[in-house]
Motif scaffolding. Structure first.
Motif, PDB file in Angstrom:
ATOM      1  N   HIS A  55      -1.297  10.816 -14.602  1.00 15.90           N
ATOM      2  CA  HIS A  55      -1.760   9.621 -15.298  1.00 15.90           C
ATOM      3  C   HIS A  55      -1.227   8.507 -14.484  1.00 15.90           C
ATOM      4  O   HIS A  55      -0.249   8.641 -13.530  1.00 15.90           O
ATOM      5  CB  HIS A  55      -1.315   9.576 -16.865  1.00 15.90           C
ATOM      6  N   VAL A  56      -1.638   7.066 -14.773  1.00 11.58           N
ATOM      7  CA  VAL A  56      -1.174   5.900 -14.093  1.00 11.58           C
ATOM      8  C   VAL A  56       0.118   5.576 -14.975  1.00 11.58           C
ATOM      9  O   VAL A  56       0.280   5.350 -16.313  1.00 11.58           O
ATOM     10  CB  VAL A  56      -2.047   4.616 -14.353  1.00 11.58           C
ATOM     11  N   HIS A  57       1.208   5.872 -14.246  1.00  7.59           N
ATOM     12  CA  HIS A  57       2.551   5.920 -15.035  1.00  7.59           C
ATOM     13  C   HIS A  57       3.233   4.579 -15.495  1.00  7.59           C
ATOM     14  O   HIS A  57       2.933   3.442 -14.673  1.00  7.59           O
ATOM     15  CB  HIS A  57       3.732   6.420 -13.892  1.00  7.59           C
ATOM     16  N   ASN A  58       3.698   4.451 -16.467  1.00  4.24           N
ATOM     17  CA  ASN A  58       4.243   3.204 -17.155  1.00  4.24           C
ATOM     18  C   ASN A  58       5.706   2.838 -16.945  1.00  4.24           C
ATOM     19  O   ASN A  58       6.256   2.074 -17.183  1.00  4.24           O
ATOM     20  CB  ASN A  58       3.859   3.046 -18.599  1.00  4.24           C
ATOM     21  N   VAL A  83      -8.220   2.241 -10.962  1.00  9.24           N
ATOM     22  CA  VAL A  83      -7.239   2.006  -9.943  1.00  9.24           C
ATOM     23  C   VAL A  83      -7.900   1.198  -8.612  1.00  9.24           C
ATOM     24  O   VAL A  83      -9.165   1.446  -8.587  1.00  9.24           O
ATOM     25  CB  VAL A  83      -6.653   3.191  -9.161  1.00  9.24           C
ATOM     26  N   SER A  84      -7.523   0.710  -7.773  1.00 17.16           N
ATOM     27  CA  SER A  84      -7.991  -0.102  -6.683  1.00 17.16           C
ATOM     28  C   SER A  84      -7.767   0.494  -5.313  1.00 17.16           C
ATOM     29  O   SER A  84      -7.629  -0.139  -4.204  1.00 17.16           O
ATOM     30  CB  SER A  84      -7.652  -1.739  -6.661  1.00 17.16           C
ATOM     31  N   PHE A  85      -7.608   1.783  -5.204  1.00 15.39           N
ATOM     32  CA  PHE A  85      -7.447   2.589  -3.654  1.00 15.39           C
ATOM     33  C   PHE A  85      -8.417   3.802  -3.749  1.00 15.39           C
ATOM     34  O   PHE A  85      -8.804   4.197  -4.697  1.00 15.39           O
ATOM     35  CB  PHE A  85      -6.064   2.856  -3.633  1.00 15.39           C
ATOM     36  N   ASP A  86      -8.619   4.126  -2.544  1.00 17.26           N
ATOM     37  CA  ASP A  86      -9.387   5.337  -2.402  1.00 17.26           C
ATOM     38  C   ASP A  86      -8.426   6.815  -2.966  1.00 17.26           C
ATOM     39  O   ASP A  86      -7.344   6.829  -2.717  1.00 17.26           O
ATOM     40  CB  ASP A  86      -9.800   5.630  -0.889  1.00 17.26           C
ATOM     41  N   GLY A 234       2.623  -0.210 -14.440  1.00 18.85           N
ATOM     42  CA  GLY A 234       1.285   0.315 -14.642  1.00 18.85           C
ATOM     43  C   GLY A 234       0.535  -0.530 -13.643  1.00 18.85           C
ATOM     44  O   GLY A 234      -0.206   0.040 -13.221  1.00 18.85           O
ATOM     45  N   PRO A 235       0.550  -1.698 -13.662  1.00 20.55           N
ATOM     46  CA  PRO A 235      -0.153  -2.524 -12.704  1.00 20.55           C
ATOM     47  C   PRO A 235       0.122  -2.307 -11.437  1.00 20.55           C
ATOM     48  O   PRO A 235      -0.787  -2.312 -10.415  1.00 20.55           O
ATOM     49  CB  PRO A 235       0.018  -3.993 -13.113  1.00 20.55           C
ATOM     50  N   ALA A 236       1.256  -2.187 -10.978  1.00 23.69           N
ATOM     51  CA  ALA A 236       1.703  -1.818  -9.727  1.00 23.69           C
ATOM     52  C   ALA A 236       1.247  -0.476  -9.125  1.00 23.69           C
ATOM     53  O   ALA A 236       0.737  -0.318  -8.219  1.00 23.69           O
ATOM     54  CB  ALA A 236       3.288  -1.845  -9.433  1.00 23.69           C
ATOM     55  N   PRO A 241       1.043   1.086  -4.765  1.00 25.78           N
ATOM     56  CA  PRO A 241       2.198   0.548  -4.394  1.00 25.78           C
ATOM     57  C   PRO A 241       2.524   0.678  -3.023  1.00 25.78           C
ATOM     58  O   PRO A 241       2.027   1.479  -2.104  1.00 25.78           O
ATOM     59  CB  PRO A 241       3.144   1.811  -4.975  1.00 25.78           C
ATOM     60  N   ALA A 242       3.289  -0.207  -2.509  1.00 28.98           N
ATOM     61  CA  ALA A 242       3.636  -0.229  -1.017  1.00 28.98           C
ATOM     62  C   ALA A 242       4.618   0.842  -0.548  1.00 28.98           C
ATOM     63  O   ALA A 242       5.198   1.282  -1.679  1.00 28.98           O
ATOM     64  CB  ALA A 242       4.204  -1.575  -0.761  1.00 28.98           C
ATOM     65  N   PRO A 243       4.718   1.396   0.656  1.00 26.60           N
ATOM     66  CA  PRO A 243       5.953   2.112   1.174  1.00 26.60           C
ATOM     67  C   PRO A 243       7.004   1.608   0.637  1.00 26.60           C
ATOM     68  O   PRO A 243       7.479   0.471   0.698  1.00 26.60           O
ATOM     69  CB  PRO A 243       5.406   2.354   2.448  1.00 26.60           C
TER      70      PRO A 243
END
Length: 458
Positions: A55-58, A83-86, A234-236, A241-243
């Protein structure tokens, strides 16, 4: 032949998993610091072919996206997650061949989130383990109130149905491997033990032993406070997330530490609470590196506030930096190591405050001293018993409510001492005279302090 390795993320009360065969493996719910995952795969001599999110973690920043990029693995994310990534969207019933004779089958288990998906590991067509994320936990389930308040009851009912779907589908000997539930606030309740099976959960899990209405009512009544930083996780994770950057922060001397304090930044002392009480930089806060550092620091700090870390050793800074990065506190503004007297400017002294036991508090009251007893446990803990006449402000609310603490010497306690030390440092930094009660709450009654309600245990 197959294996399942558990990666403990103790500070956050979570687990990640590496599972595979002789050549290839899947990683389930990886932490943000992916180097440990890559090292685990290297020890096994396997290629990470898939990375799977339940899931998208909170509660933490995932390392899934970066791990997939780094290893070339396919990134499996529930199809219903926005989500906004491939990624490779996974729907109920989808199956993924991890290695020869080893299959990963997706099973929709909504409840913790609307899109939550568990993954059943099949070896030679026989289910052997279920990665249940925030669905079926050890003696519990993931809490349903982290997405949207209006969905909470609906998701609680979905949790009950999902738990039954897992139990009805899988045999008793199938291992249940949850992500949450080992101290994580994503669990609706905490249970004993660190291993379980479908059969054990059929006997012991409320979701499987009570009817849906009773289960939902009891769960909703028992939900505890939600850490404030969850709102950012969640939003991040949904945006990608960045590396993580774990290079050492810049070194700060006494002048810089004083300057950062004067600017209103946070200076966090990671040493144990005994050392902090005996001598610390005035205005600094004590979050023990060996405690639940990420949870409580991220919960209390105004989001985005620069933080400078102080520790006895460089290793203490490194460990704290890794743990904080898992919850999005990425780059400490600066850091210093050594002893407290080296962190204050020439001519200045370190600050101190007293530590005590509940027996000392009882004696102070017997002597007629006018003391303020401050209880910083959560409301659910206080409901099980409290010291008569005590003031209650949970530690995660204290920074914004310091003005509500009555005048006088403040004796602050929690259930065991760690949170009391945090609270004492906040009060000390605000100029209050404070005594940190470093004791188990069970000792309060033993010391003769009058209590209301049953005595809580830590």
């Amino acid at each position: 032949m197959f294996f399942v390795d558990t990666l403990e993320i103790e500070g956050l009360g979570n687990r990640s998993y590496l599972a595979g065969g002789p050549e290839a493996a899947v990683v389930v719910d990886p932490p943000r610091d992916i180097d440990q995952v890559i090292a685990a795969a290297a020890r096994r001599g396997v290629r990470i072919a898939y990375v799977a999110e339940t899931h998208v973690h909170n509660d933490y920043i995932t390392g899934g996206l970066e791990l997939a990029r780094t290893t070339g693995a396919r990134y499996l994310v529930p199809a219903g997650a926005s989500v906004s990534f491939d990624r490779t969207p996974v729907a109920d019933g989808d199956s993924i061949a991890v290695d020869e004779g080893l299959l990963l089958r997706a099973m929709a288990t909504p409840g913790h989130t609307p899109h939550h998906t568990s993954y059943v590991l099949e070896a030679d067509r026989r289910p052997v383990a279920a990665f249940t994320g925030g669905s079926l936990l050890i003696g519990s389930v993931g809490r349903p109130d982290l997405v949207e308040p209006r969905l909470t009851e609906r998701l609680a009912r979905a949790q009950h149905a999902s738990a039954h779907r897992l139990a009805d589908t899988l045999d008793d000997d199938v291992r249940v491997l949850p992500t949450h539930g080992f101290g994580s606030f994503c669990s609706s309740s905490q249970a004993e033990g660190d291993a379980t099976t479908i059969g054990a959960e059929r006997k012991n899990n409320d979701a499987l032993t009570t009817d849906v209405d009773t289960f939902v009512a009891e769960m909703l009544a028992g939900l505890d406070d939600v850490p404030a930083y969850y709102a950012h996780m969640g939003p991040a994770n949904a945006s990608g997330p960045a590396p993580v950057d774990l290079t050492p922060p810049r070194s700060a001397d006494a002048e810089e530490i004083a300057s950062r304090l004067a600017a209103g930044e946070w200076v966090v002392d990671l040493r144990n609470r005994v050392a902090f009480a005996e001598g610390h930089v005035a205005g600094s806060f004590n979050f023990e590196g060996d405690g639940k550092l990420a949870t409580y620091l991220a919960w209390l700090i105004p989001w985005g506030k620069p933080v400078t870390l102080l520790a006895s050793t460089p290793e203490g800074i490194t460990a704290a930096q890794r743990e904080l990065a898992r919850v999005g506190i990425d780059r400490p503004a600066a850091a210093a190591t050594g002893e407290a007297h080296t962190w204050v400017r020439e001519g200045e002294r370190v600050a101190t405050f007293r530590r005590a036991r509940f027996a000392d508090l009882a004696e102070a009251r017997e002597r007629g001293e006018q003391v303020v007893v401050l209880d910083v446990r959560r409301a659910s803990e206080r409901a099980d018993g409290f010291v008569d006449g005590s003031v209650h402000i949970p530690v995660h609310e204290l920074y914004g409510r310091l003005g509500e603490v009555p005048a006088g010497v403040v004796w602050v306690h929690c259930a065991g001492g760690m949170r009391a030390a945090i609270a004492a440092s906040l009060l000390d930094a605000a100029g209050r005279e404070v005594v940190a009660v470093d004791d188990a709450f069970t000792a309060a009654g033993e010391a003769g302090l009058p209590l209301t309600g049953p005595v809580a245990t830590d």
